[in-house]
Structure formats: structure tokens, C-alpha cells
Design an enzyme around this catalytic site. Structure first.
Site, PDB file in Angstrom:
ATOM      1  N   TYR A 274     -15.226  23.989  -4.346  1.00  0.00           N
ATOM      2  CA  TYR A 274     -15.495  23.494  -5.697  1.00  0.00           C
ATOM      3  C   TYR A 274     -14.254  23.548  -6.576  1.00  0.00           C
ATOM      4  O   TYR A 274     -14.059  22.696  -7.436  1.00  0.00           O
ATOM      5  CB  TYR A 274     -16.578  24.354  -6.368  1.00  0.00           C
ATOM      6  CG  TYR A 274     -17.981  23.911  -6.104  1.00  0.00           C
ATOM      7  CD1 TYR A 274     -18.531  23.993  -4.828  1.00  0.00           C
ATOM      8  CD2 TYR A 274     -18.780  23.422  -7.133  1.00  0.00           C
ATOM      9  CE1 TYR A 274     -19.833  23.612  -4.590  1.00  0.00           C
ATOM     10  CE2 TYR A 274     -20.090  23.035  -6.906  1.00  0.00           C
ATOM     11  CZ  TYR A 274     -20.610  23.133  -5.634  1.00  0.00           C
ATOM     12  OH  TYR A 274     -21.894  22.744  -5.403  1.00  0.00           O
TER      13      TYR A 274
ATOM     14  N   ASP B 192     -24.870  26.446  -2.620  1.00  0.00           N
ATOM     15  CA  ASP B 192     -25.457  25.302  -3.316  1.00  0.00           C
ATOM     16  C   ASP B 192     -26.521  24.655  -2.430  1.00  0.00           C
ATOM     17  O   ASP B 192     -27.635  24.379  -2.860  1.00  0.00           O
ATOM     18  CB  ASP B 192     -24.350  24.289  -3.658  1.00  0.00           C
ATOM     19  CG  ASP B 192     -24.898  23.080  -4.383  1.00  0.00           C
ATOM     20  OD1 ASP B 192     -25.692  23.264  -5.312  1.00  0.00           O
ATOM     21  OD2 ASP B 192     -24.538  21.941  -4.010  1.00  0.00           O
TER      22      ASP B 192
ATOM     23  N   LYS C  12     -19.034  30.141   7.955  1.00  0.00           N
ATOM     24  CA  LYS C  12     -18.792  29.256   9.099  1.00  0.00           C
ATOM     25  C   LYS C  12     -17.504  29.763   9.764  1.00  0.00           C
ATOM     26  O   LYS C  12     -16.501  29.033   9.900  1.00  0.00           O
ATOM     27  CB  LYS C  12     -18.679  27.795   8.609  1.00  0.00           C
ATOM     28  CG  LYS C  12     -18.616  26.756   9.714  1.00  0.00           C
ATOM     29  CD  LYS C  12     -19.928  26.556  10.464  1.00  0.00           C
ATOM     30  CE  LYS C  12     -19.747  25.572  11.598  1.00  0.00           C
ATOM     31  NZ  LYS C  12     -20.931  25.504  12.493  1.00  0.00           N
TER      32      LYS C  12
ATOM     33  N   ASP D 121     -31.082  25.062  -2.545  1.00  0.00           N
ATOM     34  CA  ASP D 121     -32.051  23.963  -2.686  1.00  0.00           C
ATOM     35  C   ASP D 121     -33.075  24.005  -1.553  1.00  0.00           C
ATOM     36  O   ASP D 121     -34.270  23.783  -1.758  1.00  0.00           O
ATOM     37  CB  ASP D 121     -31.347  22.591  -2.669  1.00  0.00           C
ATOM     38  CG  ASP D 121     -30.861  22.164  -4.060  1.00  0.00           C
ATOM     39  OD1 ASP D 121     -30.550  23.049  -4.874  1.00  0.00           O
ATOM     40  OD2 ASP D 121     -30.793  20.943  -4.319  1.00  0.00           O
TER      41      ASP D 121
ATOM     42  N   ASP E 205     -25.119  26.966   9.723  1.00  0.00           N
ATOM     43  CA  ASP E 205     -26.075  26.045  10.351  1.00  0.00           C
ATOM     44  C   ASP E 205     -27.296  26.816  10.852  1.00  0.00           C
ATOM     45  O   ASP E 205     -28.443  26.409  10.658  1.00  0.00           O
ATOM     46  CB  ASP E 205     -25.408  25.217  11.470  1.00  0.00           C
ATOM     47  CG  ASP E 205     -24.522  26.034  12.396  1.00  0.00           C
ATOM     48  OD1 ASP E 205     -24.309  27.243  12.141  1.00  0.00           O
ATOM     49  OD2 ASP E 205     -24.032  25.473  13.402  1.00  0.00           O
TER      50      ASP E 205
HETATM   51  C1  IPM Z   1     -26.138  23.703  -9.031  1.00  0.00           C
HETATM   52  C2  IPM Z   1     -25.770  22.248  -9.190  1.00  0.00           C
HETATM   53  C3  IPM Z   1     -24.306  22.145  -9.577  1.00  0.00           C
HETATM   54  C4  IPM Z   1     -23.500  22.737  -8.430  1.00  0.00           C
HETATM   55  C5  IPM Z   1     -23.825  20.722  -9.903  1.00  0.00           C
HETATM   56  C6  IPM Z   1     -24.672  20.072 -10.961  1.00  0.00           C
HETATM   57  C7  IPM Z   1     -22.373  20.711 -10.306  1.00  0.00           C
HETATM   58  O1  IPM Z   1     -26.060  21.549  -8.043  1.00  0.00           O
HETATM   59  O2  IPM Z   1     -25.979  24.470 -10.006  1.00  0.00           O
HETATM   60  O3  IPM Z   1     -26.591  24.081  -7.964  1.00  0.00           O
HETATM   61  O4  IPM Z   1     -23.191  22.030  -7.467  1.00  0.00           O
HETATM   62  O5  IPM Z   1     -23.158  23.918  -8.511  1.00  0.00           O
HETATM   63 MG    MG Z   2     -27.142  22.669  -6.584  1.00  0.00          MG
END
Ligand code: IPM
Ligand code: MG
Length: 369
Positions: free
Chosen positions: A144, A245, A189, A249, A221
């Protein structure tokens, strides 16, 4: 009970950000009046709306307001309106900017199933078991924040970690695990990446200082697969910025919806921490009063607990949420057959009226009043 005065910087952001953030603020106000605290809220432009009103996603006054606060509550940012802008000038650049400027290198994402919502998880109940774990994501380094280069022919992003960057977030993860079920899974990884090799060596080295915590390492993975196969094996997961990240999710989907998961981002303990739902700004839902405010509400309860030491207050709100869910009330995204589907604002109103009937006096007593 000690009555506290706290100032909270509010960055509602874009899309559904403002509606879910204001729902959380309403509950925080109810909490303040019930427990005799004083919370002062100051709103600042941030993200796409700040690009429109101030020409940049993270205006200086927003940053100064955040620095001067006791904690920061953020909604969500971004939307199609700003998607054509170059990368470094988009709303997301504001989010990365605030993380960098405030030194927020720790990101905590608790993955907890609300009892009434087990049915909405995509996993069968026997697989899901007692899914309750935390992801500690490094937030200020990795691919990032390494150098990004792009020309017409080629592009690259540098994934980089130093020992110091790994150690400071790993210490936090070890401490979280020590206070929970004493199991830390570090995800990397290391079979391919140099930055992951350093990550693994550093975390392993640090584990000598935390003998009560059992440390495992998983390749990312495999970790992605294990989270789906048997989520109950995890207690605390520690990982880098990019893997964190993605895995958060995935894990959020297990808990029923990404709309339910809060997060804490912090740096040094004496600096303000930032709280935000992990969902995005959902532009297609904005203004329709259908968004689920729970990610923002749980971000507020996480703030009460982690920044203000108000465990009782936090539980008082979460218990009311669970009762409302238990009565079958749901926003559309977390509905099941037979649910009593209500609008976002009605859902918040249900929680608020549930709070009014909750036994604050006994909650007060148990907090030592
Ligand atoms: C998160 C989001 C952010 C990230 C984006 C919006 C920059 O996906 O906070 O998880 O990738 O960190
Ligand atoms: Mg995110």
C-alpha cells in the site's frame, strides 16, 4: 461511576457513510445521557465530499480536528463520481493519508457472529461452530505504501516491511491473543516473498516474549481456505496490509455480511484511534434509507470499549442490538425469510427504544458507580 467528557471527530464521508454514522451518533448520545457522560461531536469533510468542497480528500482542518480529538468516527468514502480521478487524488487517498498522518499502524477487525444472525452466514452452522476471532492487520506499510510506478508499458508496486514495522503490530496481536484464547496465527507468503520471510522470522522471534501464546504460521492461500473450512480454529490472526484487506472481507462474509463488521485503527496508545465500519460507501444504496447501520454502531461500541474504557456502556448498546435482532427486525441486506424488514432509520429507532427500556441503573452499578 466516573462521568467522562470526550470529544469525537466525525468524518461521515460519502454514500451511505453519513446515514450510518448518524445512527451510531444517536446511540452514543443516548449512552451519554443514560450514563452521565458528555460526548462532543465535531464533523469534518473527508473523502469525495471533501474533494468537492475543499479540493482535496483530506483537508488540513479535518486532520487538525482529528488530532485534537479523543477518538475519530468515520463512515465510508468513495463513489463513481470520483472514480475517474488519478489514484493519488481519489477519496481513497484521503483514507491512506489519514492512516499515514495519524500513524495508524494497527487495524483490528473483530469477526463475531451475532447469535440471532447465524442463519444468514453462507456457511452451514456445523462448519461455522463458534466463529469468534480477530484480524489484526498491519495498516501503515506493505504494498500500500511502497513506491507505486506506472507508465504506458509497465507498472509496479513495492511491498516492503522493516523489522520495526512488523514488531510494533505483532506486539499488539500477541497482547490481544494473550487476553483471549492465547492462540496467534500469523499469515504471510514466506514461500515466495522476501517481505514475508522477514515477517515470519520477526514474528517468530518475538514469540519468545509471549510464552503463554501459541504461535502458528499459515501461508495466505491456505489461510483463505481455512477461514472457510473451519473458522473456529482461529483466535487472533496477524497479517500484513494487503493480505489483511482481502482476508477481512472474506471473514466478514462468514459473519453474515460485511455490513456488520467494525474496525479500530490506531497507533500509539496516547494518540486518538479511528473507528469505522469495514464496508464501503455503497453508492447505490445511499439516500434510500435501506443501509444497515450495524457496522457503524459496532464501531461506536468498539470505541467506547477500546478508547474510553466503557465496557459496561458498550455492552448496554450491544445487548439492545441483539434484542432487536432477536425480535426479527432486519435491514434488507441481513434479512432472512420471515424477518421483519424495516428501513435503516426504523432499525435504529428500534434499538433506541430498546435502550430506553434497558436497566441502566444495574449497568451503572456494575461499572462501579
Ligand atoms: C479497507 C478498504 C481500504 C483499504 C480502501 C478503501 C483504500 O478496502 O479499509 O479495507 O484497502 O484499506
Ligand atoms: Mg478493504
Amino acid at each position: 461511576m466516573t462521568q467522562s467528557q470526550k470529544s469525537i471527530a466525525v468524518l461521515p464521508g460519502d454514500g451511505i457513510g453519513p446515514e450510518v454514522t448518524h445512527a451510531a451518533i444517536d446511540l452514543l448520545q443516548d449512552c451519554a445521557s443514560a450514563f452521565g457522560h458528555h460526548f462532543e461531536f465535531r464533523e469534518y469533510p473527508f473523502g469525495g465530499n471533501a474533494i468537492d468542497s475543499c479540493g482535496e480528500p483530506l483537508p488540513k482542518e479535518t486532520l487538525a480536528g482529528c488530532r485534537a480529538s479523543d477518538a475519530i468516527l468515520l463512515g465510508a468514502i468513495g463513489g463513481p463520481k470520483w472514480e475517474a480521478l488519478p489514484l493519488g487524488t481519489r477519496p481513497e487517498a484521503g483514507l491512506l493519508g489519514i492512516r499515514k498522518e495519524l500513524g495508524l499502524y494497527i487495524n483490528l477487525r473483530p469477526i463475531r457472529l451475532r447469535p440471532a444472525l447465524r442463519g444468514i452466514s453462507p456457511l452451514r452452522p456445523e462448519r461455522l461452530a463458534d466463529c469468534d476471532f480477530e484480524i489484526v492487520r498491519e495498516l501503515a506499510g506493505d504494498i500500500y505504501f511502497g513506491e507505486h510506478k506506472i507508465n504506458a508499458e509497465r507498472a509496479s508496486d513495492l511491498a516492503e516491511y522493516s523489522v520495526a514495522e512488523i514488531e510494533r503490530v505483532a506486539r499488539y496481536a500477541f497482547e490481544r491473543a494473550a487476553a483471549r484464547n492465547r492462540h496467534l496465527t500469523s499469515v504471510d507468503k514466506a514461500n515466495v516473498l522476501a517481505s514475508s520471510t522477514l515477517w515470519r522470522e520477526t514474528v517468530a522471534g518475538l514469540s519468545r516474549e509471549y510464552p503463554s501464546v501459541k504461535l502458528d504460521h499459515l501461508y495466505v492461500d491456505n489461510a483463505a481456505m481455512q477461514i472457510l473450512l473451519r473458522p473456529s480454529q482461529f483466535d487472533v490472526i496477524l497479517t500484513g496490509n494487503m493480505f489483511g484487506d482481502i482476508l477481512s472481507d472474506e471473514a466478514a462474509a462468514l459473519a453474515g455480511s460485511i455490513g456488520l463488521i467494525p474496525s479500530l485503527s490506531r497507533g500509539r496508545k496516547d494518540q486518538p484511534a479511528l473507528y469505522e465500519p469495514i464496508h464501503g460507501s455503497a453508492p447505490t444504496l445511499a439516500g434510500k434509507d435501506v443501509a444497515c447501520p450495524l457496522g457503524a454502531i459496532f464501531s461506536a461500541t468498539l470505541m467506547l470499549r477500546e478508547s474510553f474504557g466503557m465496557e459496561v456502556e458498550s455492552q448496554w448498546i450491544e445487548a439492545a442490538v441483539d434484542r432487536v435482532l432477536g425480535q426479527g427486525y432486519r435491514t434488507t441486506d441481513i434479512a432472512e425469510p420471515g424477518s421483519r424488514v424495516v428501513r435503516g432509520s426504523e432499525f435504529t429507532a428500534k434499538i433506541r427504544s430498546e435502550l430506553q427500556s434497558a436497566p441502566v441503573q444495574s449497568a451503572r452499578r456494575s461499572s462501579g458507580a
